[in-house]
Design a protein around this motif. Structure first.
Motif, PDB file in Angstrom:
ATOM      1  N   PHE B  95       0.707  -1.234   0.008  1.00  0.00           N
ATOM      2  CA  PHE B  95       0.018  -0.153   0.114  1.00  0.00           C
ATOM      3  C   PHE B  95       0.870   1.262  -0.001  1.00  0.00           C
ATOM      4  N   ILE B  96       1.830   1.333   0.769  1.00  0.00           N
ATOM      5  CA  ILE B  96       2.755   2.426   0.808  1.00  0.00           C
ATOM      6  C   ILE B  96       3.603   2.819  -0.261  1.00  0.00           C
ATOM      7  N   THR B  97       4.060   1.803  -0.919  1.00  0.00           N
ATOM      8  CA  THR B  97       4.791   1.848  -2.184  1.00  0.00           C
ATOM      9  C   THR B  97       3.871   2.189  -3.257  1.00  0.00           C
ATOM     10  N   ARG B  98       2.786   1.689  -3.109  1.00  0.00           N
ATOM     11  CA  ARG B  98       1.719   2.118  -4.396  1.00  0.00           C
ATOM     12  C   ARG B  98       1.103   3.445  -4.410  1.00  0.00           C
ATOM     13  N   PHE B  99       0.697   3.867  -3.313  1.00  0.00           N
ATOM     14  CA  PHE B  99      -0.130   5.079  -3.048  1.00  0.00           C
ATOM     15  C   PHE B  99       0.715   6.377  -2.393  1.00  0.00           C
ATOM     16  N   THR B 100       1.988   6.256  -1.842  1.00  0.00           N
ATOM     17  CA  THR B 100       2.650   7.381  -1.471  1.00  0.00           C
ATOM     18  C   THR B 100       4.142   7.432  -2.366  1.00  0.00           C
ATOM     19  N   ARG B 101       4.688   8.423  -2.179  1.00  0.00           N
ATOM     20  CA  ARG B 101       5.921   8.540  -2.799  1.00  0.00           C
ATOM     21  C   ARG B 101       7.151   8.081  -1.786  1.00  0.00           C
ATOM     22  N   ILE B 102       6.931   7.148  -0.944  1.00  0.00           N
ATOM     23  CA  ILE B 102       7.839   6.689   0.123  1.00  0.00           C
ATOM     24  C   ILE B 102       8.442   5.485  -0.921  1.00  0.00           C
ATOM     25  N   SER B 103       9.764   5.285  -1.099  1.00  0.00           N
ATOM     26  CA  SER B 103      10.329   4.179  -1.654  1.00  0.00           C
ATOM     27  C   SER B 103      10.190   2.843  -0.893  1.00  0.00           C
ATOM     28  N   GLN B 104      10.227   1.792  -1.817  1.00  0.00           N
ATOM     29  CA  GLN B 104      10.113   0.586  -1.283  1.00  0.00           C
ATOM     30  C   GLN B 104      10.920   0.048  -0.161  1.00  0.00           C
ATOM     31  N   ASP B 105      12.241   0.497  -0.260  1.00  0.00           N
ATOM     32  CA  ASP B 105      13.091   0.150   1.082  1.00  0.00           C
ATOM     33  C   ASP B 105      12.814   0.667   2.284  1.00  0.00           C
ATOM     34  N   ALA B 106      12.464   1.847   1.996  1.00  0.00           N
ATOM     35  CA  ALA B 106      11.841   2.736   3.346  1.00  0.00           C
ATOM     36  C   ALA B 106      10.438   2.241   3.859  1.00  0.00           C
ATOM     37  N   ALA B 107       9.585   1.760   2.956  1.00  0.00           N
ATOM     38  CA  ALA B 107       8.388   1.172   3.268  1.00  0.00           C
ATOM     39  C   ALA B 107       8.879  -0.278   4.013  1.00  0.00           C
ATOM     40  N   LEU B 108       9.691  -0.737   3.568  1.00  0.00           N
ATOM     41  CA  LEU B 108       9.784  -2.347   4.293  1.00  0.00           C
ATOM     42  C   LEU B 108      10.534  -1.993   5.713  1.00  0.00           C
ATOM     43  N   GLY B 109      11.448  -0.981   5.554  1.00  0.00           N
ATOM     44  CA  GLY B 109      11.968  -0.773   6.965  1.00  0.00           C
ATOM     45  C   GLY B 109      11.109  -0.103   8.031  1.00  0.00           C
ATOM     46  N   ILE B 110      10.105   0.382   7.668  1.00  0.00           N
ATOM     47  CA  ILE B 110       8.829   1.013   8.586  1.00  0.00           C
ATOM     48  C   ILE B 110       8.229   0.018   8.971  1.00  0.00           C
ATOM     49  N   VAL B 111       7.517  -1.035   7.904  1.00  0.00           N
ATOM     50  CA  VAL B 111       6.637  -1.957   8.338  1.00  0.00           C
ATOM     51  C   VAL B 111       7.474  -2.801   9.201  1.00  0.00           C
ATOM     52  N   LEU B 112       8.537  -3.387   8.920  1.00  0.00           N
ATOM     53  CA  LEU B 112       9.397  -4.170   9.631  1.00  0.00           C
ATOM     54  C   LEU B 112       9.645  -3.856  11.111  1.00  0.00           C
TER      55      LEU B 112
END
Lengths: 264, 443
Positions: B95-112
């Protein structure tokens, strides 16, 4: 299916290989393509030119449903793309895949036959022969079992072409097939375009080199976020259109788009 | 004594060992097979996020069962909790990668980190809850195989079977969409659904692996075996088989060791075993191993030295400079600017493969097979020179360098093409484009 459509005379739009109405594509609400209208006749080799960021690749991807449309319709031979997938072949940009993937040239080309082979079934000898034939057509029969990372850039481009050839499509979309290739590959690609034209296929080619436009194409789409001009090369490839496509920033439109990108 | 115990473990003499071994080996196979596609899809870290996101699910399920008065150590229910929150974590990343401008590696770090932190907090609550048998939960973090029972092993076995069957049936489809998703989508394949299926299998393996290997390390059984397998082959089908084998062997060895030393966390030992196989593969792997590349490089260097000397000897004969020992030696050392030691080494290489012999007077002479080789090398070199001059518009001063660089890697097909391009030379050795014998010409 496609042939039926082609033979139905004069039915408006049906005779177009590609018909686009009001197509707008946006990334994060910032438009990349704006109100694109196109009606391209069948059996032409059409170049798509325009400056960097003009949306050339995006146009192809939007037609193939690889990026979502903000609005607009796309039809291939008078029917929505979704119903005409089997008529379409695709050569993506070479940089879009991982060339270290464990696969050889023949197996990669055979991918173009997967939809003919269908779900679950393996690639049988008949299909392997067809893939091998396509490799021979692009002058690479002796490299069939080479791992793809051991091929030169031009050779990689050629197996991408071979994979599209075995798709046996009516309309082809090629994303920068000429970029960074050697002379031999360039010749091969030109020969293939010629062959497809003679077979009555329609080919769209994203292209960068303006000097070769007159030699390679008989139809031209000049793109800069919107269609600046589209038609037979002899008619639309003019200094005036070039200036409108490449020269001078379209200040008002640019600023409006920038503002949209910022505020939302 | 220790040998006795080792044998008992490795031959699966005990029932418990058999159960645990079956479970971990099946897990190794499942992880190895589906991991190949995960790795090629470049989604390895997504699996890591899923496993970390599973912790609050485990802890939450534990608390919920406790509140409802059930048995909070029921493994299937805890796994269900892990599955739900793992999927939720994956959904958040997508969701974060698709609908915001946060990149995937950051999204992974946040969720993890956020999910894992939440899980640790829940664990803290559980440990303070009176009467809650919390002891088992920590094993989810580091992994514990000793508590595995027959039903657990069967569950892992079934999951492994599903993974292997799906990968076999959809091998072609998985290959297509992991290699080139855009082409696959344009070709009409449901890439989204295939991707979802692949990631679901990954999540399934992750969740069933949690108990045995632990949240932190479960990513290893998905990533290390396929990475090791890649060093051995350039073929996808072989890579899947080898990866499954590496996964199974690593699990077998790791479980064996941890049965002998029960204080070691099993997950760590299994991952350590996989890691050892990876290191060995990286060094000696037959397709891309480091040593093989070094060896290939060295052997090319040797071929180059030998071919250069062969050509020098051939040209020396041509120019009739080999009359005396001294003049030959002078010619050979000046021909390529070799030092005496380098020349001696090159001569030894040729002597060893029977290309040259030494006359009683001390001069070097080509043997018959040696002369054939030398003639071929010289011919290729000169054909290239002519080709570069005529077809590639190379300046005459540079052709020798260019020919030198290319000729050593010439394959037969290229030589054939070369002959086609220069038909006038037939099969003879063309004359050199340089003045031979001055020493300068062949530099």
């Amino acid at each position: 299916m496609g042939l039926e459509q082609m033979s139905s005379p004069e039915a408006d739009g049906n005779r177009c290989s590609l018909h686009i109405r009001d197509l707008t594509v946006a990334y994060h609400r910032k438009p990349v393509l704006w109100d694109v209208d196109l009606d391209v006749p069948p059996s032409v080799v059409a170049g798509i030119v325009g400056p960097n960021g003009a949306g050339k690749s995006t146009l192809i991807k939007a037609v193939l449903d690889l990026v979502p449309h903000a609005s607009g319709t796309v039809e291939i031979f008078g029917k929505p793309y979704r119903k005409q997938r089997r008529l379409v072949g695709y050569v993506p940009q070479r940089e879009s895949v991982d060339w270290n993937y464990p696969i050889n040239a023949l197996e990669l080309v055979a991918m173009g036959l997967y939809r003919t082979i269908g779900w679950f079934r393996r690639v049988g000898p008949v299909y392997r022969r067809r893939a091998l034939q396509a490799l021979a057509d692009v002058g690479m029969a002796d490299l069939a079992h080479r791992q793809i990372s051991q091929l030169s850039g031009g050779q990689q481009q050629r197996i991408f072409l071979a994979r599209a050839l075995v798709q046996d499509a009516e309309v082809y979309f090629m994303d920068e097939p000429f970029s960074g290739v050697d002379a031999a590959t360039e010749k091969t690609i030109i020969a293939i375009l010629q062959r497809l034209r003679e077979a009555g296929k329609t080919v769209f080619v994203v292209h960068h080199d303006l000097e070769t436009v007159r030699d390679y194409f008989d139809y031209l789409i000049m793109l800069n976020m919107r269609v600046v001009s589209a038609g037979p090369v002899a008619e639309v490839f003019t200094p005036e259109n070039l200036r409108r496509t490449y020269g001078g920033r379209l200040t008002l439109l640019d600023r409006a788009v920038d503002a949209m990108g910022r505020t939302r | 004594m220790i040998v006795d115990r080792l044998m008992r473990v490795l031959t699966l003499a005990d029932y418990n060992t058999r159960v645990v071994m079956f479970g971990t080996v099946m897990l190794g196979i499942a992880g190895g097979v589906i991991g190949v596609f995960l790795l090629l899809r470049r989604r390895a870290l997504l699996a890591d996020a899923v496993s970390h996101a599973a912790l609050p699910g485990v802890a939450g399920a534990f608390l919920l069962i406790l509140a409802l008065g059930g048995n909070p150590r029921s493994l299937p229910l805890l796994m269900l909790g892990a599955l739900v929150s793992g999927l939720l974590g994956m959904g958040c990343v997508l969701f974060i990668t698709r609908f915001t401008r946060i990149s995937q590696d950051a999204a992974l770090g946040i969720v993890l980190s956020v999910f894992f932190g939440f899980g640790v907090a829940l664990l803290g609550i559980i440990q303070r809850t009176r009467g809650a048998p919390a002891a088992g939960l920590n094993s989810f973090i580091y992994g514990r195989t000793a508590s595995m029972i027959r039903a657990d092993a069967m569950l892992i076995g079934i999951a492994a079977l599903v993974v292997v069957l799906v990968s076999m049936v959809l091998f072609k489809e998985f290959r297509l969409f992991t290699f080139d998703p855009d082409f696959a989508a344009g070709d009409g394949w449901p890439v989204q659904r295939l991707d979802t299926l692949l990631m679901s299998l990954v999540v399934a393996v992750t969740v069933i692996g949690l108990q045995a290997v632990g949240i932190i390390l479960v990513i290893a059984i998905l990533v290390v075996p396929p990475a090791a397998a890649r060093f051995w082959t350039d073929r996808l089908d072989h890579m899947v088989l080898i990866s499954a084998g590496v996964g199974a062997i690593g699990a077998y060895l790791g479980t064996g060791v941890s049965a002998l030393a029960p204080r070691l966390p099993a997950g760590a030992v299994i991952v350590g075993a996989h890691g050892s196989v990876f290191v060995v593969s990286m060094l000696i792997g037959s397709a891309r191993g480091v040593l093989r590349e070094l060896f290939a490089h060295r052997s090319l260097a040797r071929t180059t030295v030998k071919q250069n000397l062969l050509r020098a000897l051939f040209e020396c004969e041509e120019a009739e400079r080999g009359a005396s020992v001294e003049s030959q030696w002078r010619y050979l050392t000046t021909a390529r600017g070799w030092t005496e030691r380098e020349l001696a080494r090159a001569l030894r290489l040729l002597l060893r493969d029977g290309s040259i012999y030494r006359l009683p007077a001390g001069a070097w002479q080509l043997t018959e097979p040696g002369r054939v080789r030398a003639a071929r090398v010289t011919r290729n070199h000169r054909l290239w020179e002519v080709y570069l001059l005529e077809h590639a518009e190379t300046a005459p001063a540079h052709v020798d360098r260019g020919a030198d660089f290319i000729e050593h890697v010439l394959g037969e097909e290229l030589v054939a093409e070369l002959e086609e391009a220069l038909p006038r030379f037939g099969k003879v050795v063309p004359a050199s484009v340089h003045v031979i014998g001055t020493g300068r010409g062949a530099t």
